[in-house]
Design a protein around this motif. Structure first.
Motif, PDB file in Angstrom:
ATOM      1  N   ILE A  14       0.834  -1.206   0.000  1.00  0.00           N
ATOM      2  CA  ILE A  14       0.000   0.000   0.000  1.00  0.00           C
ATOM      3  C   ILE A  14       0.865   1.250   0.000  1.00  0.00           C
ATOM      4  O   ILE A  14       0.620   2.191  -0.759  1.00  0.00           O
ATOM      5  CB  ILE A  14      -0.973  -0.017   1.201  1.00  0.00           C
ATOM      6  CG1 ILE A  14      -2.016  -1.126   1.005  1.00  0.00           C
ATOM      7  CG2 ILE A  14      -1.643   1.335   1.388  1.00  0.00           C
ATOM      8  CD1 ILE A  14      -2.855  -1.405   2.230  1.00  0.00           C
ATOM      9  N   LEU A  15       1.895   1.264   0.841  1.00  0.00           N
ATOM     10  CA  LEU A  15       2.796   2.407   0.913  1.00  0.00           C
ATOM     11  C   LEU A  15       3.503   2.649  -0.415  1.00  0.00           C
ATOM     12  O   LEU A  15       3.580   3.782  -0.901  1.00  0.00           O
ATOM     13  CB  LEU A  15       3.832   2.195   2.026  1.00  0.00           C
ATOM     14  CG  LEU A  15       4.891   3.279   2.183  1.00  0.00           C
ATOM     15  CD1 LEU A  15       4.240   4.603   2.569  1.00  0.00           C
ATOM     16  CD2 LEU A  15       5.924   2.850   3.210  1.00  0.00           C
ATOM     17  N   ALA A  18       0.883   3.730  -3.185  1.00  0.00           N
ATOM     18  CA  ALA A  18       0.418   5.096  -2.909  1.00  0.00           C
ATOM     19  C   ALA A  18       1.519   6.108  -3.231  1.00  0.00           C
ATOM     20  O   ALA A  18       1.237   7.169  -3.810  1.00  0.00           O
ATOM     21  CB  ALA A  18      -0.013   5.224  -1.454  1.00  0.00           C
ATOM     22  N   SER A  19       2.750   5.787  -2.897  1.00  0.00           N
ATOM     23  CA  SER A  19       3.865   6.685  -3.196  1.00  0.00           C
ATOM     24  C   SER A  19       4.051   6.848  -4.702  1.00  0.00           C
ATOM     25  O   SER A  19       4.254   7.963  -5.194  1.00  0.00           O
ATOM     26  CB  SER A  19       5.157   6.149  -2.577  1.00  0.00           C
ATOM     27  OG  SER A  19       5.049   6.056  -1.191  1.00  0.00           O
ATOM     28  N   PHE A  21       1.751   6.451  -6.977  1.00  0.00           N
ATOM     29  CA  PHE A  21       0.585   7.198  -7.449  1.00  0.00           C
ATOM     30  C   PHE A  21       0.758   8.695  -7.203  1.00  0.00           C
ATOM     31  O   PHE A  21       0.509   9.510  -8.093  1.00  0.00           O
ATOM     32  CB  PHE A  21      -0.667   6.666  -6.745  1.00  0.00           C
ATOM     33  CG  PHE A  21      -1.934   7.318  -7.206  1.00  0.00           C
ATOM     34  CD1 PHE A  21      -2.479   7.036  -8.447  1.00  0.00           C
ATOM     35  CD2 PHE A  21      -2.603   8.215  -6.385  1.00  0.00           C
ATOM     36  CE1 PHE A  21      -3.653   7.635  -8.873  1.00  0.00           C
ATOM     37  CE2 PHE A  21      -3.772   8.822  -6.793  1.00  0.00           C
ATOM     38  CZ  PHE A  21      -4.301   8.532  -8.042  1.00  0.00           C
ATOM     39  N   ILE A  22       1.209   9.072  -6.024  1.00  0.00           N
ATOM     40  CA  ILE A  22       1.411  10.488  -5.699  1.00  0.00           C
ATOM     41  C   ILE A  22       2.467  11.111  -6.595  1.00  0.00           C
ATOM     42  O   ILE A  22       2.299  12.228  -7.097  1.00  0.00           O
ATOM     43  CB  ILE A  22       1.772  10.650  -4.205  1.00  0.00           C
ATOM     44  CG1 ILE A  22       0.560  10.328  -3.341  1.00  0.00           C
ATOM     45  CG2 ILE A  22       2.287  12.048  -3.905  1.00  0.00           C
ATOM     46  CD1 ILE A  22       0.876  10.174  -1.866  1.00  0.00           C
TER      47      ILE A  22
END
Length: 70
Positions: A14-15, A18-19, A21-22
């Motif tokens: 997830i981390l 998400a990173s 994606f950001i």
């Protein structure tokens, strides 16, 4: 060659995703988009996840070694 993603926990997945994606969204929203900069940032995020994972393993191993000496 061993698959380095095989041992990721759900939290690490997830981390990492998400990173990524950001980083992708923030690069696409800039007026001066550069694919090479995006690629470098994605590689950097991935390497940081692996470095943090390795460092956590080393710290855990070292702490266990210290606690066993007590």
């Amino acid at each position: 060659m061993k698959n380095p993603f095989k041992n990721f926990t759900k939290k690490e997945w997830i981390l990492w995703i998400a990173s990524l994606f950001i980083v992708i969204i923030s690069n696409l929203l800039t007026a001066d988009f550069d694919p090479l900069t995006l690629l470098a940032a994605l590689v950097c995020v991935t390497s940081l996840i692996f470095a943090a994972n390795d460092m956590y393993g080393f710290i855990s191993w070292r702490r266990r070694e210290i606690l066993m000496d007590l």
